[in-house]
Design a protein around this motif. Sequence first.
Motif, PDB file in Angstrom:
ATOM      1  N   GLN A 168      12.574   0.632  -7.771  1.00  0.00           N
ATOM      2  CA  GLN A 168      13.310   1.835  -7.367  1.00  0.00           C
ATOM      3  C   GLN A 168      12.775   2.484  -6.095  1.00  0.00           C
ATOM      4  O   GLN A 168      11.591   2.378  -5.781  1.00  0.00           O
ATOM      5  N   LYS A 169      13.647   3.168  -5.370  1.00  0.00           N
ATOM      6  CA  LYS A 169      13.229   3.921  -4.181  1.00  0.00           C
ATOM      7  C   LYS A 169      13.712   5.363  -4.287  1.00  0.00           C
ATOM      8  O   LYS A 169      14.073   5.995  -3.306  1.00  0.00           O
ATOM      9  N   ILE A 170      13.751   5.855  -5.515  1.00  0.00           N
ATOM     10  CA  ILE A 170      14.237   7.218  -5.748  1.00  0.00           C
ATOM     11  C   ILE A 170      13.062   8.190  -5.707  1.00  0.00           C
ATOM     12  O   ILE A 170      13.092   9.189  -4.990  1.00  0.00           O
ATOM     13  N   PHE A 171      12.038   7.857  -6.462  1.00  0.00           N
ATOM     14  CA  PHE A 171      10.850   8.708  -6.536  1.00  0.00           C
ATOM     15  C   PHE A 171       9.870   8.269  -5.444  1.00  0.00           C
ATOM     16  O   PHE A 171       9.510   7.104  -5.372  1.00  0.00           O
ATOM     17  N   GLU A 172       9.454   9.183  -4.590  1.00  0.00           N
ATOM     18  CA  GLU A 172       8.558   8.902  -3.462  1.00  0.00           C
ATOM     19  C   GLU A 172       9.047   7.712  -2.635  1.00  0.00           C
ATOM     20  O   GLU A 172       8.377   6.686  -2.532  1.00  0.00           O
ATOM     21  N   PRO A 173      10.218   7.819  -2.015  1.00  0.00           N
ATOM     22  CA  PRO A 173      10.824   6.674  -1.332  1.00  0.00           C
ATOM     23  C   PRO A 173      10.003   6.094  -0.169  1.00  0.00           C
ATOM     24  O   PRO A 173      10.196   4.945   0.202  1.00  0.00           O
ATOM     25  N   LEU A 174       9.097   6.887   0.421  1.00  0.00           N
ATOM     26  CA  LEU A 174       8.356   6.380   1.583  1.00  0.00           C
ATOM     27  C   LEU A 174       7.152   5.531   1.213  1.00  0.00           C
ATOM     28  O   LEU A 174       6.570   4.842   2.030  1.00  0.00           O
ATOM     29  N   SER A 175       6.777   5.623  -0.038  1.00  0.00           N
ATOM     30  CA  SER A 175       5.577   4.934  -0.484  1.00  0.00           C
ATOM     31  C   SER A 175       5.839   3.440  -0.692  1.00  0.00           C
ATOM     32  O   SER A 175       6.957   3.032  -0.963  1.00  0.00           O
ATOM     33  N   THR A 176       4.778   2.635  -0.557  1.00  0.00           N
ATOM     34  CA  THR A 176       4.889   1.203  -0.878  1.00  0.00           C
ATOM     35  C   THR A 176       4.593   1.046  -2.363  1.00  0.00           C
ATOM     36  O   THR A 176       3.453   0.994  -2.782  1.00  0.00           O
ATOM     37  N   HIS A 177       5.661   1.018  -3.140  1.00  0.00           N
ATOM     38  CA  HIS A 177       5.463   1.075  -4.586  1.00  0.00           C
ATOM     39  C   HIS A 177       5.162  -0.262  -5.220  1.00  0.00           C
ATOM     40  O   HIS A 177       5.782  -1.261  -4.875  1.00  0.00           O
ATOM     41  N   PRO A 178       4.260  -0.236  -6.201  1.00  0.00           N
ATOM     42  CA  PRO A 178       4.215  -1.399  -7.096  1.00  0.00           C
ATOM     43  C   PRO A 178       5.483  -1.350  -7.951  1.00  0.00           C
ATOM     44  O   PRO A 178       6.142  -0.305  -8.026  1.00  0.00           O
ATOM     45  N   LEU A 179       5.843  -2.460  -8.575  1.00  0.00           N
ATOM     46  CA  LEU A 179       6.996  -2.432  -9.476  1.00  0.00           C
ATOM     47  C   LEU A 179       6.712  -1.432 -10.594  1.00  0.00           C
ATOM     48  O   LEU A 179       5.570  -1.269 -11.024  1.00  0.00           O
ATOM     49  N   LEU A 180       7.761  -0.798 -11.081  1.00  0.00           N
ATOM     50  CA  LEU A 180       7.565   0.170 -12.165  1.00  0.00           C
ATOM     51  C   LEU A 180       6.945  -0.506 -13.385  1.00  0.00           C
ATOM     52  O   LEU A 180       6.128   0.094 -14.076  1.00  0.00           O
ATOM     53  N   SER A 181       7.346  -1.762 -13.647  1.00  0.00           N
ATOM     54  CA  SER A 181       6.780  -2.446 -14.817  1.00  0.00           C
ATOM     55  C   SER A 181       5.257  -2.591 -14.685  1.00  0.00           C
ATOM     56  O   SER A 181       4.527  -2.464 -15.661  1.00  0.00           O
ATOM     57  N   GLU A 182       4.770  -2.806 -13.450  1.00  0.00           N
ATOM     58  CA  GLU A 182       3.310  -2.903 -13.240  1.00  0.00           C
ATOM     59  C   GLU A 182       2.654  -1.548 -13.478  1.00  0.00           C
ATOM     60  O   GLU A 182       1.561  -1.453 -14.024  1.00  0.00           O
ATOM     61  N   ARG A 183       3.318  -0.500 -13.040  1.00  0.00           N
ATOM     62  CA  ARG A 183       2.741   0.842 -13.190  1.00  0.00           C
ATOM     63  C   ARG A 183       2.725   1.248 -14.658  1.00  0.00           C
ATOM     64  O   ARG A 183       1.775   1.869 -15.137  1.00  0.00           O
ATOM     65  N   ILE A 184       3.786   0.874 -15.367  1.00  0.00           N
ATOM     66  CA  ILE A 184       3.861   1.188 -16.799  1.00  0.00           C
ATOM     67  C   ILE A 184       2.708   0.487 -17.535  1.00  0.00           C
ATOM     68  O   ILE A 184       1.994   1.091 -18.328  1.00  0.00           O
ATOM     69  N   GLU A 185       2.518  -0.791 -17.175  1.00  0.00           N
ATOM     70  CA  GLU A 185       1.444  -1.582 -17.787  1.00  0.00           C
ATOM     71  C   GLU A 185       0.075  -0.960 -17.475  1.00  0.00           C
ATOM     72  O   GLU A 185      -0.783  -0.853 -18.345  1.00  0.00           O
TER      73      GLU A 185
END
Length: 265
Positions: free
Chosen positions: A216-233
């Motif tokens: 997703q690019k909804i929350f903190e769109p400028l950041s280089t996000h890990p996948l949400l599944s990785e963050r959840i884990e």
Amino acid sequence: MKNLTKKYLIILLPVFLFCDTVRPFLISEEQEISIGNNLKNQISADSENYPPFKGDYRVTRFVDSIGAILAQNQKERPNLRFTFTILEDDSSINAFAIPGGHVFVYTGLLKEVENTAELAGVLAHEIGHITRYHGADRLVAGEVTGLVNQILFGDESTIAKAAASLLENLAFLKFSRNNEFEADSSAVVYTSRSGINPLGVRDFFLKLKRKYGDSQKIFEPLSTHPLLSERIENVEKIINRTPGIVSDSASFYSEKYLHIKSLLQ
Ligand SMILES: [Zn+2]
């Protein structure tokens, strides 16, 4: 060999730049606070880009109080005075933090979260970006050092202009994957210390994943996000390996938040 040394120096330099020992020589806490306060003033002055919340004062008071509890439960930056500001934009499911202790959250996010634990998770994540110097480090390492110097050493008219340019550049919001994992870890620690269920932040990510996809690019769109599944884990792993963590389902504080949410309609 010479070339190889050069290459390693270039690769390693950013690591040294951001280590805790070197940081105070590049930007002092006092300077970080000064830049943060100037940016916050500029945000307050720019109601077109940052529309202030004009709704019920009880919502403001609630966000303030949750933020204050979380800020009291971070131990890394005792000199910072944290502030929490609501911005009016229902289409923005977002929050951000600027150096020096200032957190901003949009009404879109307040409407998206379903309980206090989810909201606290997001606020604690933003506090984590500040306590871990993520934004501050970007101010001394990028193309924005000229603007930073103008804010620190300029006169009144230059300061406002430089602060506006820095806000346009948004360098302090371009976080790395690792920054995000670190801020998520802080979110678990600060919520738990505050007696709030740290699974709130995971639930917020689960919801984003369900609605907007894993990258997703909804929350903190400028950041280089890990996948949400990785963050959840990652969040679940930290919770599972930390003894004495708050995990009582009552500590989601759902009822209280539903009342606050009803004031936003
Ligand atoms: Zn973040």
